[in-house]
Design an enzyme around this catalytic site. Structure first.
Site, PDB file in Angstrom:
ATOM      1  N   ASP A  13       0.619  -0.997  -0.027  1.00  0.00           N
ATOM      2  CA  ASP A  13       0.067   0.269  -0.019  1.00  0.00           C
ATOM      3  C   ASP A  13       1.038   0.962  -0.159  1.00  0.00           C
ATOM      4  O   ASP A  13       0.810   2.213   0.449  1.00  0.00           O
ATOM      5  CB  ASP A  13      -0.963   0.341   0.877  1.00  0.00           C
ATOM      6  CG  ASP A  13      -2.010  -1.073   1.833  1.00  0.00           C
ATOM      7  OD1 ASP A  13      -2.564  -1.736   0.614  1.00  0.00           O
ATOM      8  OD2 ASP A  13      -1.443  -1.905   2.350  1.00  0.00           O
ATOM      9  N   HIS A  41      -4.182  -1.707  -6.551  1.00  0.00           N
ATOM     10  CA  HIS A  41      -3.830  -0.469  -6.238  1.00  0.00           C
ATOM     11  C   HIS A  41      -4.618   0.127  -7.498  1.00  0.00           C
ATOM     12  O   HIS A  41      -5.115  -0.090  -7.841  1.00  0.00           O
ATOM     13  CB  HIS A  41      -2.467  -0.271  -7.210  1.00  0.00           C
ATOM     14  CG  HIS A  41      -2.159  -0.821  -8.323  1.00  0.00           C
ATOM     15  ND1 HIS A  41      -1.614  -2.678  -8.213  1.00  0.00           N
ATOM     16  CD2 HIS A  41      -2.470  -0.598  -9.333  1.00  0.00           C
ATOM     17  CE1 HIS A  41      -1.339  -2.585  -9.547  1.00  0.00           C
ATOM     18  NE2 HIS A  41      -1.567  -1.606  -9.835  1.00  0.00           N
TER      19      HIS A  41
END
EC number: 6.3.4.4
Length: 429
Positions: A13, A41
């Site tokens: 992340d 993502h």
């Protein structure tokens, strides 16, 4: 060679999607070679958000070939759902290729993932329940079903029948479930998927190899992060693949000497999803502020991420095990408005100072952060496109990271959009 690997250098992340999307506009080939649709993502282009889980980020560029490599565990249903998102916006997906050697995720993998996590009780590891781990287990047990098997309906039937019989025994005898997997239902469902993905299937190793040999720009897109690596991460709170530079070559089907540059994607702070020790975690107003300003919620799960200060011990470790040649420093704008910003320079465990990341989670849980405190800034930096124009304290913060990690920061992100990026060195040059 013009080959670049993008590596998450914390717990995932970190903002890899933005960097990959930025570089994908220059790349001839973009390769994903590990993990599955457990990672997510987000790309933001002209205000439009695209949440990607399996499809490589170069899909938005019609001139870029996008490779789903042999190291991927492939969920055909998830893949087809992602395709629909692009078809709705009239974006061509003809530039996608799927390795015929990739392993396939089935419904029994997802069910076993959930049952196994539930059975762990207090020892749960925070799986996304996407079937990733059980699929990799079949792969290492040498009983998995690959894309090439799926393309041959007779061979597929034989292999699937054996797998369903075996999985039903596990579900019934170990977990006490009466509702079993039905061969005909799964077989027919996946035959349908096979026909829909057939045109995308290829020997992707050849495509990648030929591109590298021809001097084309090849981008290796990492998922998750270094501390989630099966060997090098915070085991057992890790993923089932190798999201480190060493794993990318295997997952793409090429030799390790064909990857020239390794770019570490690093947040200006630290986040984590799931279980396990987190030395710089801030379970307080600071953590809440970072989470809110950084919109720190998982793309795949929607779970709030655990937030804390930047941990140089972690990133220095990532630099070592990946052989980082460059850092892209992400979400610097999130720290705007903090009077003081802390950086963890080492750990204290008992009366010892530790500068190298420990293998033992018991040791890690005993560690306390040793902080260096820097002055923050209040100026809006989201429209700045030249590093020299950043506030002095922001530049000092970046310089401190370079000093502690020993790798140059060549890209700085000051906002979610592609244009909100400060380039200090052209990585593909």
């Amino acid at each position: 060679m013009k080959t670049v690997a993008i590596v998450g250098s914390q717990w995932g992340d970190e903002g890899k999607g933005k960097v990959i999307d930025y570089l994908a506009t220059q790349a001839d080939v973009v390769v994903r070679g590990q993990g599955g649709n457990n990672a997510g993502h987000t790309l933001v282009v002209e205000g439009k958000k695209y949440a990607l889980h399996l499809i490589p980020s170069g899909v938005l560029n019609p001139n870029t070939v996008n490779i789903i490599g042999n190291g991927i565990v492939f969920d055909p249903k998830g893949f087809l759902e992602e395709l629909e998102m692009f078809k709705t916006d009239n974006i061509s997906t003809e530039n996608i290729k799927i390795s015929d050697r990739a392993h396939v995720i089935f419904p029994y993998h997802k069910e076993l993932d959930a049952l196994s996590e539930e059975a762990r009780g207090d020892l749960k590891i925070g799986t996304t329940k996407k079937g990733i781990g059980p699929c990799y287990m079949d792969k290492t047990e040498r009983s998995g079903i690959r894309i090439c098997d799926l393309m041959d309906k007779d061979k597929f039937a034989i292999k699937l029948k054996a797998q369903i019989d075996a999985k039903n025994e596990i579900v019934k005898n170990i977990y006490g479930k009466e509702e079993l997997f039905d061969f005909e239902t799964i077989y027919n469902e996946y035959l349908g998927y096979a026909e829909q993905i057939r045109k995308y299937v290829a020997d992707t190793s050849v495509i990648v190899y030929d591109a590298v040999r021809a001097g084309k720009k090849v981008l290796f897109e990492g998922a998750q992060g270094t501390l989630l690596d099966l060997d090098l991460g915070t085991y057992p709170f890790v993923t089932s693949s190798h999201p480190t530079s060493g794993g990318f070559a295997i997952g793409a089907g090429i030799g390790p000497n064909m990857i020239k540059d390794v770019v570490g994607i690093v947040k200006a702070y630290t986040t984590r999803v799931g279980e396990g020790p987190f030395v710089t975690e801030q379970i307080n107003e600071t953590g809440d502020k970072i989470r809110e300003q950084g919109h720190e919620f998982g793309v795949t799960t929607g779970r709030p991420r655990r937030c804390g200060w930047f941990d140089a011990v972690i990133v220095k470790y990532a630099a070592r095990v990946n052989g980082l040649t460059s850092i892209s420093f992400m979400l610097l704008d999130v720290l705007t408005g903090f009077d003081k910003i802390k950086v963890c320079t080492s750990y204290k465990m008992g009366d010892k100072i530790i500068t190298d990341f420990p293998a033992s989670l018991d040791d890690l849980a005993k560690c306390e952060p040793v902080y260096e405190e820097l002055d923050g800034w209040n100026e809006d930096i989201t429209q700045i496109d030249n590093f020299d124009d950043l506030p002095e304290n922001a530049k000092k913060y970046v310089a401190k990271i370079e000093e502690l990690v020993g790798v140059s920061v060549d890209m700085v992100s000051v906002g979610p959009n592609r244009a909100q990026t400060i380039i200090r060195r052209n990585i593909f040059a």
